[in-house]
Design a protein around this motif. Structure first.
Motif, PDB file in Angstrom:
ATOM      1  N   PHE A  12       0.828  -1.201   0.000  1.00 50.65           N
ATOM      2  CA  PHE A  12       0.000   0.000   0.000  1.00 50.65           C
ATOM      3  C   PHE A  12       0.866   1.256   0.000  1.00 50.65           C
ATOM      4  O   PHE A  12       1.832   1.348   0.742  1.00 50.65           O
ATOM      5  CB  PHE A  12      -0.917  -0.040   1.235  1.00 50.65           C
ATOM      6  CG  PHE A  12      -1.809   1.150   1.310  1.00 50.65           C
ATOM      7  CD1 PHE A  12      -3.052   1.113   0.676  1.00 50.65           C
ATOM      8  CD2 PHE A  12      -1.414   2.277   1.986  1.00 50.65           C
ATOM      9  CE1 PHE A  12      -3.895   2.205   0.744  1.00 50.65           C
ATOM     10  CE2 PHE A  12      -2.253   3.375   2.058  1.00 50.65           C
ATOM     11  CZ  PHE A  12      -3.488   3.336   1.439  1.00 50.65           C
ATOM     12  N   GLY A  13       0.500   2.194  -0.813  1.00 51.90           N
ATOM     13  CA  GLY A  13       1.238   3.451  -0.870  1.00 51.90           C
ATOM     14  C   GLY A  13       2.513   3.351  -1.697  1.00 51.90           C
ATOM     15  O   GLY A  13       3.341   4.245  -1.660  1.00 51.90           O
TER      16      GLY A  13
ATOM     17  N   PRO B 161      -4.464  -4.085  -8.362  1.00 48.06           N
ATOM     18  CA  PRO B 161      -4.175  -2.643  -8.172  1.00 48.06           C
ATOM     19  C   PRO B 161      -3.338  -2.092  -9.311  1.00 48.06           C
ATOM     20  O   PRO B 161      -2.202  -1.675  -9.125  1.00 48.06           O
ATOM     21  CB  PRO B 161      -3.423  -2.620  -6.844  1.00 48.06           C
ATOM     22  CG  PRO B 161      -2.765  -3.958  -6.752  1.00 48.06           C
ATOM     23  CD  PRO B 161      -3.670  -4.924  -7.472  1.00 48.06           C
TER      24      PRO B 161
ATOM     25  N   ARG C  87      -1.398   1.113  -9.184  1.00 48.71           N
ATOM     26  CA  ARG C  87      -0.080   1.215  -8.544  1.00 48.71           C
ATOM     27  C   ARG C  87       1.037   0.933  -9.539  1.00 48.71           C
ATOM     28  O   ARG C  87       2.201   1.007  -9.192  1.00 48.71           O
ATOM     29  CB  ARG C  87       0.019   0.226  -7.388  1.00 48.71           C
ATOM     30  CG  ARG C  87      -0.915   0.580  -6.253  1.00 48.71           C
ATOM     31  CD  ARG C  87      -0.757  -0.424  -5.121  1.00 48.71           C
ATOM     32  NE  ARG C  87      -1.801  -0.201  -4.125  1.00 48.71           N
ATOM     33  CZ  ARG C  87      -2.130  -1.116  -3.227  1.00 48.71           C
ATOM     34  NH1 ARG C  87      -1.541  -2.272  -3.230  1.00 48.71           N
ATOM     35  NH2 ARG C  87      -3.059  -0.863  -2.362  1.00 48.71           N
TER      36      ARG C  87
ATOM     37  N   LEU D  20      -4.520   6.531  -6.475  1.00 50.60           N
ATOM     38  CA  LEU D  20      -3.158   6.758  -5.998  1.00 50.60           C
ATOM     39  C   LEU D  20      -3.151   7.795  -4.880  1.00 50.60           C
ATOM     40  O   LEU D  20      -2.450   7.644  -3.888  1.00 50.60           O
ATOM     41  CB  LEU D  20      -2.288   7.229  -7.168  1.00 50.60           C
ATOM     42  CG  LEU D  20      -1.995   6.111  -8.173  1.00 50.60           C
ATOM     43  CD1 LEU D  20      -1.357   6.675  -9.425  1.00 50.60           C
ATOM     44  CD2 LEU D  20      -1.086   5.061  -7.555  1.00 50.60           C
TER      45      LEU D  20
ATOM     46  N   GLU E 282      -3.952   6.423  -1.728  1.00 47.19           N
ATOM     47  CA  GLU E 282      -2.861   5.649  -1.134  1.00 47.19           C
ATOM     48  C   GLU E 282      -1.889   6.588  -0.426  1.00 47.19           C
ATOM     49  O   GLU E 282      -0.950   6.141   0.207  1.00 47.19           O
ATOM     50  CB  GLU E 282      -2.123   4.902  -2.243  1.00 47.19           C
ATOM     51  CG  GLU E 282      -3.086   4.040  -3.057  1.00 47.19           C
ATOM     52  CD  GLU E 282      -3.019   2.585  -2.632  1.00 47.19           C
ATOM     53  OE1 GLU E 282      -1.930   2.125  -2.328  1.00 47.19           O
ATOM     54  OE2 GLU E 282      -4.066   1.950  -2.603  1.00 47.19           O
TER      55      GLU E 282
END
Length: 110
Positions: free
Chosen positions: A18-19, A55, A58, A82, A85
């Motif tokens: 994540f992120g 995802p 990403r 995004l 995130e």
DNA sequence: ATTGTGACGTTGC
DNA sequence: TGCAACGCCACAA
């Protein structure tokens, strides 16, 4: 056909934390087909057929540009995801892409 | 089997 | 340093 090239891409894409974001080329190299970076993106297009939530937002190109935002239905969907995130997007480009870059060949190897 | 394409990447100018 | 063209592999028709 549980080991299709596409399935391989989906598996890696799902492993993106994540992120974080990665590039098609990085995934391609991790899969052993460095010159098939385009296939990675194509796989994402077929990610819908995968039956799983990938995802893809990403995954961006080497420049950190949201090249595939057009395939999300709405060009804002990818950037919105995004931003959700915690990633900053300016002009469809990821800020600090260098820091947010997640290399599967490195992260998964370590 | 052949042709065409594709959400990229690299090299050249 | 910026833009353009080529090349690449894998999958679909």
């Amino acid at each position: 056909m549980e080991k299709d090239f596409f399935q391989r891409v989906y598996d890696v894409a799902e492993q993106i934390p994540f992120g974080r974001v990665t590039s098609y080329g990085a995934i391609a190299v991790f899969l052993g087909a460095a010159r098939s970076a385009r296939m990675v993106g194509w796989a994402m297009n077929n990610s819908s057929t995968c039956g799983r939530n990938i995802p893809a937002h990403r995954v961006v190109n080497r420049k950190g540009l949201l090249t595939g935002k057009n395939h999300f239905g709405n060009t804002d969907t990818m950037s919105q995801l995004l931003e959700a995130e915690g990633i900053t997007i300016v002009d469809d480009q990821i800020i600090d892409f260098d820091k947010l870059f997640w290399d599967p060949a490195m992260e998964l190897t370590r």
